[in-house]
Design a protein around this motif. Structure first.
Motif, PDB file in Angstrom:
ATOM      1  N   ARG A  26       2.220  -1.926  -1.159  1.00 12.33           N
ATOM      2  CA  ARG A  26       3.117  -0.818  -0.756  1.00 12.33           C
ATOM      3  C   ARG A  26       4.060  -1.264   0.363  1.00 12.33           C
ATOM      4  O   ARG A  26       5.255  -0.986   0.291  1.00 12.33           O
ATOM      5  CB  ARG A  26       2.224   0.351  -0.313  1.00 12.33           C
ATOM      6  N   LYS A 108      -5.036   6.368   1.377  1.00 10.74           N
ATOM      7  CA  LYS A 108      -3.671   6.410   0.833  1.00 10.74           C
ATOM      8  C   LYS A 108      -2.815   7.360   1.676  1.00 10.74           C
ATOM      9  O   LYS A 108      -1.683   7.038   2.054  1.00 10.74           O
ATOM     10  CB  LYS A 108      -3.736   6.867  -0.627  1.00 10.74           C
ATOM     11  N   GLU A 112       0.558   6.629   4.042  1.00 10.72           N
ATOM     12  CA  GLU A 112       1.815   7.387   3.937  1.00 10.72           C
ATOM     13  C   GLU A 112       2.170   8.008   5.289  1.00 10.72           C
ATOM     14  O   GLU A 112       3.332   8.040   5.677  1.00 10.72           O
ATOM     15  CB  GLU A 112       1.710   8.487   2.855  1.00 10.72           C
TER      16      GLU A 112
END
Ligand SMILES: Nc1ncnc2c1ncn2[C@@H]1O[C@H](COP(=O)(O)OP(=O)(O)OP(=O)(O)O)[C@@H](O)[C@H]1O
Length: 318
Positions: A26, A108, A112
């Motif tokens: 990511r 996760k 973020e």
């Protein structure tokens, strides 16, 4: 601002390494510059953080990937340096830091959350200063804790769990909590209570038949138990819970009520708040800081007010 990840590849039996691989994809996609260090053994997290801070005068963001033991090591590497902002991706078994400091508990979502705050402000003013506890075990270890420091039954359980050879096996099958409960029940029948002398901000108090004394900067401990429900992370004080004069069976019941903070009403559960706390026991009883065993002896603790900067929304603690 430089970004560093400290990954404990051993946390939750390698789960943290799998989480790291997803994070890495990511952040490469986002073209974010970063450096990563993998801890090699217990204590290595503190050493790596000290190295990072020695080699820069700039502010740095250090993101821990692991459990409460990993964040404990990072805080110990950072304090008393003022150039680091800390953040956390929960990837361990307990993750009380995320609960207590109100950062996302899902890895996760935590990533973020970090990326959103990074994108919002490249120089990172979006951080919050919280307290930490400083401890000194007489003639022995010293350091800081960010969640809690405990003396007595809980520390005895933490020590046996951490030394347990079957723990890895249980963790492998996602049964980490079960081994904790089994050891807790076994210790419940073996543990011998003791007389404890406490000094809280200079005032002496003696407690007989003490099971545990826990000093906490935030409400949670032991993987989600709300042990000090009124603890506030930035009030310049530490919350103390003393459990004494309670039968073995009632202790078991107490551990169930702690899940929602219902233990506050039980006789034998005492609370206090203070800045400076000394604990002296008639017997040698184990001490833990953030779940890591620290020895057996007199221990003195004091609060370091707003000593640690945490990456979080400014409105989080209002
Ligand atoms: N490479 C490594 N190998 C083994 N242990 C390590 C390594 N790096 C760090 N450690 C130690 O791993 C321990 C557990 O880390 P952490 O608490 O973050 O994970 P966890 O899965 O929540 O573990 P636990 O359930 O034992 O608390 C810490 O005491 C830390 O010092």
């Amino acid at each position: 601002m430089k970004l560093f990840f400290i990954v404990n590849p051993a946390a939750k039996n390698g789960y943290s390494l799998r989480i790291w691989k997803k994070i890495e994809k990511r952040i490469i996609n986002e073209a974010i510059e970063y450096e990563v260090y993998f801890t090699k053994h217990a204590g290595d997290g503190s050493r790596q953080v000290r190295n990072i801070l020695q080699n820069t005068k700039e502010k740095v963001l250090i993101i821990a990937v692991g459990g409460d033991g990993t964040i404990h090591e990072i805080i110990n590497g950072v304090y008393p340096n003022k150039n680091a902002i800390i953040s956390y991706i929960p990837a361990g078994s307990g993750n009380d830091f995320a609960r207590g400091y109100r950062t996302p508990r899902n890895p996760k979502q935590a990533l973020e959350h970090n990326l959103r705050l990074l994108a919002k402000n490249k120089t990172i003013t979006e951080f919050y200063k919280v307290d930490c506890g400083l401890f000194q075990v007489e003639d022995s270890t010293q350091g800081c804790f960010i969640n809690n420091l405990g003396v007595g039954f809980d520390a005895a359980v933490a020590k046996v769990v951490n030394e347990s050879k079957v723990k890895r096996l249980f963790n492998k099958f996602g049964l980490g909590k079960l081994i904790y409960i089994l050891i807790l029940i076994k210790e419940l029948f073996n543990y011998q209570t003791s007389r404890i002398k406490l000094h809280i901000d200079g005032e002496e108090k003696i407690f007989e038949n003490v099971w545990l004394v826990t000093i906490s900067n935030q409400p949670y401990f032991g993987g989600g138990l709300k042990i000090t429900p009124d603890a506030v992370v930035n009030d310049g004080r530490l919350d103390v819970i003393i459990v004494n004069n309670i039968s073995r069976w009632k202790i078991l019941f107490l551990f169930i009520t702690v899940l929602w903070g219902g233990h506050k009403k039980i006789k034998g559960v005492n609370f206090a708040k203070g800045r400076k706390i000394n604990i002296e026991s008639e017997k040698q009883i184990p001490i833990h800081a953030d779940g890591e065993y620290k020895g057996v002896d007199k221990v003195s603790v004091h609060v370091a007010e707003k000593a640690i900067a945490i990456l979080n929304d400014l409105k989080t603690y209002e």
